[in-house]
Design an enzyme around this catalytic site. Sequence first.
Site, short mmCIF file in Angstrom:
data_model
loop_
_atom_site.label_atom_id
_atom_site.label_comp_id
_atom_site.label_asym_id
_atom_site.label_seq_id
_atom_site.Cartn_x
_atom_site.Cartn_y
_atom_site.Cartn_z
N SER A 144 -6.32 -1.37 9.92
CA SER A 144 -6.90 -0.16 9.33
C SER A 144 -8.42 -0.26 9.36
O SER A 144 -8.97 -1.37 9.34
CB SER A 144 -6.43 0.00 7.88
OG SER A 144 -7.09 1.07 7.24
N TYR A 157 -5.26 -3.99 -1.08
CA TYR A 157 -4.87 -3.36 0.18
C TYR A 157 -5.94 -3.55 1.26
O TYR A 157 -5.65 -3.99 2.36
CB TYR A 157 -4.61 -1.87 -0.02
CG TYR A 157 -4.39 -1.13 1.29
CD1 TYR A 157 -3.19 -1.26 1.97
CD2 TYR A 157 -5.40 -0.34 1.84
CE1 TYR A 157 -2.99 -0.61 3.19
CE2 TYR A 157 -5.21 0.31 3.05
CZ TYR A 157 -4.01 0.17 3.72
OH TYR A 157 -3.82 0.81 4.92
#
Length: 304
Positions: A144, A157
């Site tokens: 990501s 995260y």
Amino acid sequence: MNTPLSTTASRPFAIVTGASSGIGLELARCAAQRGYDLLIAADEAQVHERAQELRAHGTEVHAVEADLATTEGVEKLFAAAEGRAVDALLANAGHGLGKGFLDQDFGAARHVLDTNITGTLLLLQKVGRQMRERRSGRILITGSIAGYMPGTYQAVYNGSKAFLDSFAYALREELKDSGVSVTCLMPGPTDTKFFERADLLDTKVGTMKKDEAAMVARQGFEAMLAGKPGVVTGLKNKLQVAAATVTPGTALARQHAKQAAPGTAQVHQANKAKALAGAVGGIALLSAWWLLRGPASRRGHVTV
């Protein structure tokens, strides 16, 4: 009911994790459209329905419902391949968790790490060893752009994605002469169930416009087939990553807070309403000025 996977099928074979929805499901569709037989996995019973949908492409599809945060779940998935050579592993399983770290349940935070990192690495090692032995295979790891930014109110995260982004490039270098390629897919905010599951719907990032999962998956799948090291999807995300590499960490953390802090959705909506009201007011003033000028002053106006 699933039928046993053929070990002698002529079609290529791919494993896709996190394939019940979102990017994972779209990656599975990309593979099915390219003629891959599939083994798909997710921690939801819905994965079996998705398998049925994917069979419409004329490929063999086997589904496994398993929690890939656990060793048992990864072992279950690996065993379901029944020894068939894996041509492509699309390691996409993962989830997020919103709110401040000290306010999170530690069990929930640990599940993020075990899903995004530990389970992913275990599966990568099992499948990757077989690929290296055959000197053939492609691996796609879903990282990501979050991995480039300190994730205030998403610290666990973002940290997990920073690990995956880094790990993917390191593994690629280790396998550079093995016949096995590794590609890192790095999307930005994408229109999936991620934000609902991560309890981020009261945040700016949770309510803002996002990229389409199909577009993200397509770019990632094509990059994997081309053997590219990585792909950041979308122009806006590319610019964000470029800026992140030259911006101090403290500034990035502050910026992230404005996107992910609880309650920022309301602030975002209020700012949008103010901007809209200002635009409407500006148009009204311009219209009034235009009308007050009168027909004579508008003589000679040409509309193109």
